[in-house]
Design a protein around this motif. Structure first.
Motif, PDB file in Angstrom:
ATOM      1  N   GLN A 121       2.461 -10.518 -52.490  1.00 20.43           N
ATOM      2  CA  GLN A 121       2.228  -9.760 -53.718  1.00 20.43           C
ATOM      3  C   GLN A 121       1.048  -8.796 -53.578  1.00 20.43           C
ATOM      4  OE1 GLN A 121       4.581 -10.293 -55.831  1.00 20.43           O
ATOM      5  NE2 GLN A 121       5.365 -12.110 -54.781  1.00 20.43           N
ATOM      6  N   ALA A 122       0.547  -8.602 -52.385  1.00 19.89           N
ATOM      7  CA  ALA A 122      -0.665  -7.802 -52.173  1.00 19.89           C
ATOM      8  C   ALA A 122      -0.376  -6.307 -52.196  1.00 19.89           C
ATOM      9  CB  ALA A 122      -1.312  -8.183 -50.840  1.00 19.89           C
ATOM     10  N   ASP A 123      -1.395  -5.534 -52.559  1.00 14.52           N
ATOM     11  CA  ASP A 123      -1.352  -4.070 -52.510  1.00 14.52           C
ATOM     12  C   ASP A 123      -2.173  -3.643 -51.294  1.00 14.52           C
ATOM     13  OD1 ASP A 123      -1.739  -1.324 -52.787  1.00 14.52           O
ATOM     14  OD2 ASP A 123      -1.782  -1.405 -54.977  1.00 14.52           O
ATOM     15  N   PHE A 124      -1.495  -3.354 -50.197  1.00  9.27           N
ATOM     16  CA  PHE A 124      -2.198  -3.108 -48.946  1.00  9.27           C
ATOM     17  C   PHE A 124      -2.876  -1.742 -48.916  1.00  9.27           C
ATOM     18  CE2 PHE A 124       0.692  -6.559 -47.835  1.00  9.27           C
ATOM     19  CZ  PHE A 124      -0.203  -7.412 -47.206  1.00  9.27           C
ATOM     20  N   ASP A 125      -2.448  -0.812 -49.749  1.00 14.50           N
ATOM     21  CA  ASP A 125      -3.155   0.463 -49.837  1.00 14.50           C
ATOM     22  C   ASP A 125      -4.565   0.248 -50.391  1.00 14.50           C
ATOM     23  OD1 ASP A 125      -0.999   1.866 -48.826  1.00 14.50           O
ATOM     24  OD2 ASP A 125      -0.143   2.260 -50.802  1.00 14.50           O
ATOM     25  N   LYS A 126      -4.704  -0.647 -51.359  1.00 13.22           N
ATOM     26  CA  LYS A 126      -6.026  -0.969 -51.905  1.00 13.22           C
ATOM     27  C   LYS A 126      -6.825  -1.848 -50.948  1.00 13.22           C
ATOM     28  CE  LYS A 126      -4.738  -0.595 -56.797  1.00 13.22           C
ATOM     29  NZ  LYS A 126      -4.637  -1.318 -58.101  1.00 13.22           N
ATOM     30  N   LEU A 127      -6.139  -2.770 -50.285  1.00  9.69           N
ATOM     31  CA  LEU A 127      -6.827  -3.682 -49.372  1.00  9.69           C
ATOM     32  C   LEU A 127      -7.356  -2.983 -48.124  1.00  9.69           C
ATOM     33  CD1 LEU A 127      -4.479  -6.806 -49.513  1.00  9.69           C
ATOM     34  CD2 LEU A 127      -6.791  -6.622 -50.433  1.00  9.69           C
ATOM     35  N   ALA A 128      -6.828  -1.804 -47.812  1.00 14.08           N
ATOM     36  CA  ALA A 128      -7.236  -1.092 -46.598  1.00 14.08           C
ATOM     37  C   ALA A 128      -8.725  -0.758 -46.587  1.00 14.08           C
ATOM     38  CB  ALA A 128      -6.415   0.190 -46.447  1.00 14.08           C
ATOM     39  N   LYS A 129      -9.347  -0.746 -47.753  1.00 15.92           N
ATOM     40  CA  LYS A 129     -10.783  -0.467 -47.839  1.00 15.92           C
ATOM     41  C   LYS A 129     -11.614  -1.625 -47.303  1.00 15.92           C
ATOM     42  CE  LYS A 129     -14.305   1.133 -51.124  1.00 15.92           C
ATOM     43  NZ  LYS A 129     -14.562   1.513 -52.548  1.00 15.92           N
ATOM     44  N   TYR A 130     -11.042  -2.832 -47.342  1.00 15.05           N
ATOM     45  CA  TYR A 130     -11.803  -4.032 -46.978  1.00 15.05           C
ATOM     46  C   TYR A 130     -11.203  -4.783 -45.790  1.00 15.05           C
ATOM     47  CZ  TYR A 130     -13.058  -2.959 -51.779  1.00 15.05           C
ATOM     48  OH  TYR A 130     -13.430  -2.314 -52.930  1.00 15.05           O
ATOM     49  N   TYR A 131     -10.003  -4.381 -45.348  1.00 12.98           N
ATOM     50  CA  TYR A 131      -9.329  -5.061 -44.254  1.00 12.98           C
ATOM     51  C   TYR A 131      -8.836  -4.040 -43.223  1.00 12.98           C
ATOM     52  CZ  TYR A 131      -9.113  -9.307 -47.129  1.00 12.98           C
ATOM     53  OH  TYR A 131      -9.438 -10.404 -47.895  1.00 12.98           O
ATOM     54  N   ASP A 132      -8.785  -4.474 -41.973  1.00 14.01           N
ATOM     55  CA  ASP A 132      -8.181  -3.683 -40.902  1.00 14.01           C
ATOM     56  C   ASP A 132      -6.801  -4.257 -40.592  1.00 14.01           C
ATOM     57  OD1 ASP A 132     -10.366  -1.928 -40.439  1.00 14.01           O
ATOM     58  OD2 ASP A 132     -11.392  -3.496 -39.306  1.00 14.01           O
ATOM     59  N   PHE A 133      -5.833  -3.370 -40.366  1.00 14.34           N
ATOM     60  CA  PHE A 133      -4.466  -3.767 -40.035  1.00 14.34           C
ATOM     61  C   PHE A 133      -4.181  -3.319 -38.601  1.00 14.34           C
ATOM     62  CE2 PHE A 133      -4.224  -2.330 -44.638  1.00 14.34           C
ATOM     63  CZ  PHE A 133      -4.560  -3.589 -45.141  1.00 14.34           C
ATOM     64  N   THR A 134      -3.891  -4.286 -37.725  1.00 15.02           N
ATOM     65  CA  THR A 134      -3.756  -3.995 -36.310  1.00 15.02           C
ATOM     66  C   THR A 134      -2.408  -4.456 -35.785  1.00 15.02           C
ATOM     67  OG1 THR A 134      -6.145  -4.346 -36.050  1.00 15.02           O
ATOM     68  CG2 THR A 134      -4.811  -4.286 -34.048  1.00 15.02           C
ATOM     69  N   ALA A 135      -1.726  -3.580 -35.062  1.00 18.38           N
ATOM     70  CA  ALA A 135      -0.451  -3.930 -34.435  1.00 18.38           C
ATOM     71  C   ALA A 135      -0.697  -4.839 -33.239  1.00 18.38           C
ATOM     72  CB  ALA A 135       0.270  -2.660 -33.994  1.00 18.38           C
ATOM     73  N   LEU A 136       0.078  -5.922 -33.141  1.00 23.08           N
ATOM     74  CA  LEU A 136      -0.077  -6.876 -32.042  1.00 23.08           C
ATOM     75  C   LEU A 136       1.145  -6.927 -31.134  1.00 23.08           C
ATOM     76  CD1 LEU A 136      -1.748  -9.914 -33.876  1.00 23.08           C
ATOM     77  CD2 LEU A 136      -2.846  -8.047 -32.624  1.00 23.08           C
ATOM     78  N   GLY A 137       2.153  -6.100 -31.416  1.00 21.25           N
ATOM     79  CA  GLY A 137       3.335  -6.082 -30.562  1.00 21.25           C
ATOM     80  C   GLY A 137       4.512  -6.818 -31.173  1.00 21.25           C
ATOM     81  N   ARG A 138       5.499  -7.135 -30.327  1.00 15.26           N
ATOM     82  CA  ARG A 138       6.740  -7.740 -30.798  1.00 15.26           C
ATOM     83  C   ARG A 138       6.778  -9.222 -30.439  1.00 15.26           C
ATOM     84  NH1 ARG A 138      11.658  -4.751 -28.462  1.00 15.26           N
ATOM     85  NH2 ARG A 138      12.675  -5.176 -30.456  1.00 15.26           N
ATOM     86  N   ASN A 139       7.610  -9.963 -31.187  1.00 13.88           N
ATOM     87  CA  ASN A 139       7.818 -11.377 -30.911  1.00 13.88           C
ATOM     88  C   ASN A 139       9.206 -11.739 -31.425  1.00 13.88           C
ATOM     89  OD1 ASN A 139       7.363 -14.171 -30.352  1.00 13.88           O
ATOM     90  ND2 ASN A 139       5.173 -13.859 -30.692  1.00 13.88           N
ATOM     91  N   ARG A 140       9.507 -13.026 -31.466  1.00 15.83           N
ATOM     92  CA  ARG A 140      10.825 -13.475 -31.897  1.00 15.83           C
ATOM     93  C   ARG A 140      10.654 -14.699 -32.789  1.00 15.83           C
ATOM     94  NH1 ARG A 140      14.360 -16.944 -29.081  1.00 15.83           N
ATOM     95  NH2 ARG A 140      16.543 -16.840 -29.752  1.00 15.83           N
TER      96      ARG A 140
END
Length: 318
Positions: A121-140
């Motif tokens: 239920q989070a709003d990640f556009d707002k959370l971007a000010k306080y959190y970093d979002f990092t790609a870690l690759g693919r998995n299964r």
């Protein structure tokens, strides 16, 4: 010997290469933040059903969750898969609880919160000010290819997530909640799921089910004492405050705070607690921290590290 080593190295690369590869997004080439937004959109707009396991403080719970849209109304059902059957049913903005040990009841809510990660239920556009979002690759996960994203706070005052998002549907298939040392606190992991172009069959039976009594929150907003929190991690803000009394007639004031991903509640009671009981307890992702000051009992309950909870309480000013 060299040929054997080369073969072993090649086999290792074949087995683990897809996990350790550089981030490779799906065909729509979404950034980590865009992928997180697509995840929350998919959870709200698709018709789907899934079976998942929740690992909470070492305890595993298997549940089924079904979600559907019909005539612009939301329907959902959460059912335990093991032991005593318990159901939680959502009909638009009403959530009903059915437990064989207590009388059924209904609460007003926009979604089922039990056993599901709050990041849905989070709003990640707002959370971007306080959190970093990092790609870690693919998995299964659950025989599906997923993209992995780390959701990490810019400070060291809260926990972080690693999420696994289905490449095709963008549904969340796994989330790991980790403390600052990388210790797993809570895990949501889908083991089977399916989507549908039309509303799921359970909607028809839910529409015909009588509503149990609506329960209102007996706590009420009131004039609280002159106290405030002198320090909070950035992004947290007060959402509401309530006032009630306990069985002995002591006033209990509470204030609820959230940064849009994690939450906690502060309770200030007139009843002085024994100082020997002051201290902290962590159960999975939930921390309970208590202190006595100014002849009042101060208790924090929420999804925060113990060090953060302690600082918030000790910086409370009357």
């Amino acid at each position: 010997m060299l040929k054997t080593l080369q073969k072993s190295t090649a086999l290792f690369a074949c087995i683990f290469g897809f996990v350790l590869a550089e981030p490779a997004w799906a065909a729509d080439d979404l950034s980590p933040q865009q992928l997180l937004n697509a995840m929350t959109q998919a959870e709200r707009q698709l018709n789907y059903q899934l079976i998942f396991v929740q690992n909470d403080n070492g305890n595993n719970h298997a549940l089924q969750y079904r979600y559907s849209f019909k005539d612009n109304k939301k329907y959902a059902q959460m059912t335990t898969m093991d032991g005593v059957k318990r159901d939680i049913i959502q009909r638009d903005d009403m959530v009903s609880y059915f437990n064989p040990h207590i009388a059924p009841f209904t609460l007003k809510s926009q979604y089922i919160v039990d056993n599901l990660p709050p990041l849905l239920q989070a709003d990640f556009d707002k959370l971007a000010k306080y959190y970093d979002f990092t790609a870690l690759g693919r998995n299964r996960i659950a025989d599906r290819m997923v993209q992995m994203v780390r959701i990490k706070p810019k400070d060291n005052f809260r926990y972080h997530y690693v999420v696994f998002i289905d490449e095709e549907t963008h549904l969340l298939l796994r989330s790991d909640l980790l403390d600052q040392d990388g210790v797993l606190l809570d895990q949501f992991r889908v083991i089977q799921f399916a989507t549908s172009e039309t509303p799921l069959p359970f909607v028809e039976s839910v529409e015909q089910l009588p509503f149990p009594p609506l329960i209102s929150d007996k706590r009420k907003a009131g004039k609280t004492s002159n106290w405030k929190l002198s320090w909070l991690p950035q992004g947290f803000r007060q959402m509401n405050k309530t006032l009630t009394t306990d069985e002995e007639g002591n006033r209990i004031e509470s204030r609820f705070y959230s940064d849009g991903l994690f939450t906690f509640e502060i309770f200030v009671s007139d009843g002085q607690q024994n100082e020997a009981q002051n201290g902290s307890l962590r159960h999975g992702a939930t921390t309970i921290y208590s202190e006595t000051m100014n002849n009042k009992e101060i208790t924090l309950i929420g999804q925060l590290p113990i060090g953060t909870a302690k600082r918030i309480v000790q910086d409370l000013k009357f």
